[in-house]
Design an enzyme around this catalytic site. Structure first.
Site, PDB file in Angstrom:
ATOM      1  N   SER A 186       0.767  -1.237  -0.452  1.00 47.95           N
ATOM      2  CA  SER A 186      -0.209  -0.025   0.053  1.00 47.95           C
ATOM      3  C   SER A 186       0.643   1.355  -0.056  1.00 47.95           C
ATOM      4  O   SER A 186       2.087   1.971   0.682  1.00 47.95           O
ATOM      5  CB  SER A 186      -1.478  -0.308   1.189  1.00 47.95           C
ATOM      6  OG  SER A 186      -1.262   1.704   1.521  1.00 47.95           O
ATOM      7  N   TYR A 240      -2.759  -1.892  10.233  1.00 43.57           N
ATOM      8  CA  TYR A 240      -2.866  -2.269   8.575  1.00 43.57           C
ATOM      9  C   TYR A 240      -1.392  -1.361   7.954  1.00 43.57           C
ATOM     10  O   TYR A 240      -0.698  -1.379   7.356  1.00 43.57           O
ATOM     11  CB  TYR A 240      -3.681  -0.955   8.030  1.00 43.57           C
ATOM     12  CG  TYR A 240      -4.284  -1.359   6.811  1.00 43.57           C
ATOM     13  CD1 TYR A 240      -4.138  -2.401   5.893  1.00 43.57           C
ATOM     14  CD2 TYR A 240      -3.941  -0.716   5.635  1.00 43.57           C
ATOM     15  CE1 TYR A 240      -4.277  -2.736   4.556  1.00 43.57           C
ATOM     16  CE2 TYR A 240      -3.376  -0.491   4.491  1.00 43.57           C
ATOM     17  CZ  TYR A 240      -4.313  -1.674   3.343  1.00 43.57           C
ATOM     18  OH  TYR A 240      -4.378  -1.420   2.367  1.00 43.57           O
TER      19      TYR A 240
END
Length: 250
Positions: free
Chosen positions: A139, A152
């Site tokens: 990400s 995350y």
């Protein structure tokens, strides 16, 4: 990466980026196998793409991964690409009393241990293929974290680091290691993402990513233009400014 004629396994293939990648690779002439924990979205996905296959897999279950890897490589010996896409993104309040540690542990198990375990289980098979690819999905938040989703962001930073080491260790084998680095994309990964005007339209993201898969850069990273402000923030001396832009001035 040769983008046609492969047998491709995609985790988390029943929704979001995983589902869209499955559709794109299927259309490009690959045998695509999707996995997930819930049968309904997997069945719905393959119904829309005749010839696609699904298998149930809880990527958080270490023993299930071992059994799954043995079954899938036995049934599909041509398997030569795995895309570690399954993941969860949860907001966490680190000041909460008591702090919900389950969210953090579930995120680590799914986003980090899951890909590591599946890669380990499949690697002996992949190394026997004339040409194979392992794709890890990180990400843009691996490089500049979103403070509302600390675990995350941390797992994606870890996946980036793991991918670098995996690529280095496999450099003299038939297995290439690619890292897909999404920006915010209009999916249901978190509430509001799909309708957020700052999220990249999913179709646009897949189109640009597929073109990059066909000719990946030497770095092995698949970075669309929309993620580069995050990916290269530190190298460009902009990390603090981008962090404030992402998280507010506090």
């Amino acid at each position: 990466m040769i983008t046609t004629g492969n047998t491709i396994l995609i985790t988390g293939g029943g929704s979001g980026i995983g589902q869209a990648l499955a559709a794109a690779f299927h259309a490009a002439g690959n045998q695509v196998i999707i996995t997930g924990r819930r049968e309904a979205p997997l069945a719905h996905t393959i119904a829309a793409h005749p010839g696609m296959i699904y298998r149930l897999l809880d990527i958080a279950d270490a023993q299930a991964i071992k059994s799954f890897a043995a079954e899938i490589t036995g049934t599909y010996p041509a398997l030569n690409v795995v895309i570690n896409n399954a993941g969860i993104m949860l907001a966490e309040d680190l000041k909460a009393e008591p702090f919900d540690l389950d969210k953090a542990e579930d995120t680590i198990t799914t986003n980090l241990l899951g890909p590591i375990r599946l890669t380990a289980a499949l690697l002996p098979h992949l190394r026997q293929q004339a040409k194979a690819s392992i794709v890890t999905v990180s990400s843009g938040l691996a490089f500049v974290p979103l403070s509302a989703t600390p675990t995350y962001s941390a797992t994606k930073a870890a996946i980036h680091s793991y991918s670098q080491s995996l690529r280095a260790q496999l450099r003299d084998t038939s297995v290439e290691v690619l890292e897909l680095v999404p920006p915010a994309v209009a999916t249901d990964l978190m509430p509001g993402h799909r309708d957020n005007p700052n999220s990249m339209p999913l179709a646009d993201y897949i189109t640009e990513s597929m073109s990059l898969f066909a000719a990946p850069p030497a770095s092995g990273e698949i970075n669309v233009e929309r993620v580069k402000f995050l990916r290269f923030a530190e190298a460009n001396g902009q990390h603090d400014a981008v962090f404030k832009r992402l998280n507010g001035a506090h």
